[in-house]
Design a protein around this motif. Structure first.
Motif, short mmCIF file in Angstrom:
data_model
loop_
_atom_site.label_atom_id
_atom_site.label_comp_id
_atom_site.label_asym_id
_atom_site.label_seq_id
_atom_site.Cartn_x
_atom_site.Cartn_y
_atom_site.Cartn_z
N LYS A 179 0.87 -1.66 0.36
CA LYS A 179 -0.12 -0.25 0.56
C LYS A 179 1.02 1.05 0.19
O LYS A 179 1.72 1.27 0.92
N ALA A 180 0.75 1.87 -1.02
CA ALA A 180 1.10 3.28 -1.02
C ALA A 180 0.16 4.60 0.08
O ALA A 180 -0.91 4.86 -1.55
N ASP A 181 1.01 5.18 0.77
CA ASP A 181 0.20 6.18 0.82
C ASP A 181 0.76 7.89 1.17
O ASP A 181 1.44 8.33 2.09
N LEU A 182 1.13 8.53 0.12
CA LEU A 182 1.86 9.41 -0.57
C LEU A 182 0.78 10.67 -0.09
O LEU A 182 0.17 10.31 -1.31
N ASN A 183 0.97 11.71 0.15
CA ASN A 183 0.42 13.32 0.07
C ASN A 183 1.26 13.99 -0.12
O ASN A 183 2.45 14.26 -0.70
N GLU A 243 3.57 12.57 -3.31
CA GLU A 243 3.17 12.37 -4.04
C GLU A 243 3.75 11.96 -5.62
O GLU A 243 2.60 10.76 -6.51
N GLU A 269 -0.33 -1.22 -4.28
CA GLU A 269 -1.75 -0.69 -4.04
C GLU A 269 -2.14 0.62 -3.79
O GLU A 269 -1.71 1.07 -2.85
N PHE A 270 -2.56 1.61 -4.75
CA PHE A 270 -2.61 2.84 -4.83
C PHE A 270 -3.42 3.07 -6.65
O PHE A 270 -3.05 2.40 -7.46
N ARG A 325 -7.06 8.79 -8.84
CA ARG A 325 -6.20 10.33 -8.41
C ARG A 325 -5.29 10.53 -9.26
O ARG A 325 -4.75 12.34 -8.81
N ASP A 371 9.02 8.64 5.04
CA ASP A 371 7.88 7.80 4.54
C ASP A 371 8.03 7.46 2.19
O ASP A 371 7.99 5.95 2.29
#
Length: 283
Positions: free
Chosen positions: A6-10, A14, A47-48, A53, A116
C-alpha cells in the motif's frame, strides 16, 4: 489486492507515484524511448488508485518524463565512465529506478529522501551493499556525512528543486559545491511561468494538479548560478535526448524554437572545482 504494497503518500511525496505512473506507461510501449522493466513491474506491486488520483497517463507526457529520465541517465553514465568507483547521491529519489538502468557494478549509490517515501522504496525495491538509504530532508546537510569525495561525487536532483524555496535551492547548491570539490551536480527546473501557474493552483500537464512549485528558472537565469559558490567551475545545459514522433524529435532542439526558448523545462549540470583559498578561509 493481496500481496500488493500500500502506498499512502500525499503532497510533494505523491509526485513520486505520478512520475512512476507515466514512466511505466512509456516503458510498457514496444517502441519506448526508455526501457525500464522494473518501473513496469512496480506499478503492479503497488496498491494505489493511479487512474483515480492521477488520471490517465498521457502518451506525450509519459514520453516527456521518460526523456527527462534518459537525460539524467546520460549524465550518470558519463560520470561513471570517468569515475567508475564514484558515488551517485540521488536527492528525493522517490521510486526512480535509475540505479538498475545505469549501474556499472562498482559505483556507490546513496538515496536521500523523507521518511515515508523512503520506507515505501525500501519495501518495494531490492537494495544491495553498494546502495545506501538515508532518511533525511535534502535541505539538511546531515546527509553529506560519510560521503567520500575523493573517488568522485555526482549529486542528482530529478523532480525536486522546483518544490523548494529559491533561497533553499541556493543554500543546497552552495553546500554541495563546498562539500564535494571536483564533483558534479545535475538537476531539472521548470520555467518561471510554469512555477507561477502551479502556485496559482492551475492544473498541470495531463490535467493533474501538482503541488505548488516555488522555484522556477528560465534559460536566461542560468548564468546567475555562477554566483552561488566560488567553487562552481561549469554551468551548462543538458539537452534532452531525441524521442519518438514530432514532439520527441523537437525535444533536443527546443532551445532553438522561439516560443520554447525561454519557457521550457531545463536540465542543468554544474561542475565543482576547488574554491580559491582566499574565499574558503583555508591556508
Amino acid at each position: 489486492m493481496p500481496g500488493r504494497v500500500k502506498a499512502d503518500l500525499n503532497g510533494v511525496p505523491e509526485t513520486a507515484l505520478w512520475t512512476l505512473h507515466h514512466r511505466a506507461a512509456e516503458a510498457a510501449r514496444p517502441d519506448t524511448v526508455l526501457p525500464d522493466p522494473r518501473a513496469v513491474q512496480l506499478v503492479t506491486e503497488i496498491e494505489f488508485p493511479f487512474q483515480e488520483r492521477l488520471g490517465a497517463a498521457r502518451p506525450w507526457l509519459a514520453q516527456a518524463l521518460a526523456l527527462r529520465a534518459l537525460g539524467f541517465d546520460g549524465v550518470v553514465r558519463a560520470f561513471l565512465a570517468d569515475r567508475p568507483d564514484g558515488t551517485v547521491v540521488a536527492l528525493g529519489e522517490g521510486l526512480e529506478t535509475q540505479f538498475w538502468r545505469v549501474d556499472n557494478g562498482r559505483a556507490q549509490w546513496v538515496t536521500v529522501d523523507l521518511d515515508d517515501p523512503l520506507a515505501l522504496r525500501r519495501r518495494l525495491l531490492p537494495h544491495g551493499e553498494r546502495q545506501r538509504l538515508v532518511a533525511c530532508d535534502a535541505r539538511d546537510s546531515q546527509w553529506m556525512a560519510g560521503i567520500d569525495p575523493s573517488r568522485g561525487v555526482l549529486v542528482t536532483a530529478q523532480g525536486l528543486l522546483m518544490y523548494l524555496q529559491p533561497a533553499q535551492v541556493t543554500r543546497l547548491i552552495a553546500a554541495c559545491a563546498g562539500a564535494f570539490p571536483g564533483g558534479t551536480m545535475v538537476f531539472d527546473t521548470v520555467s518561471r511561468r510554469f512555477s507561477a501557474r502551479t502556485r496559482a493552483r492551475a492544473k498541470g500537464p495531463g490535467g493533474h494538479r501538482l503541488p505548488p512549485m516555488p522555484w522556477g528558472m528560465d534559460a536566461a537565469d542560468r548564468d546567475q548560478l555562477w554566483q552561488v559558490h566560488p567553487a562552481i567551475s561549469e554551468v551548462s545545459e543538458v539537452p534532452l535526448p531525441t524521442g519518438r514522433g514530432f514532439l520527441g524529435r523537437l525535444a533536443p532542439r527546443a532551445s532553438a524554437v522561439p516560443l520554447l526558448r525561454t519557457d521550457r523545462p531545463l536540465i542543468t549540470r554544474l561542475r565543482f572545482g576547488r574554491a580559491p583559498a582566499s574565499l574558503t578561509g583555508q591556508p
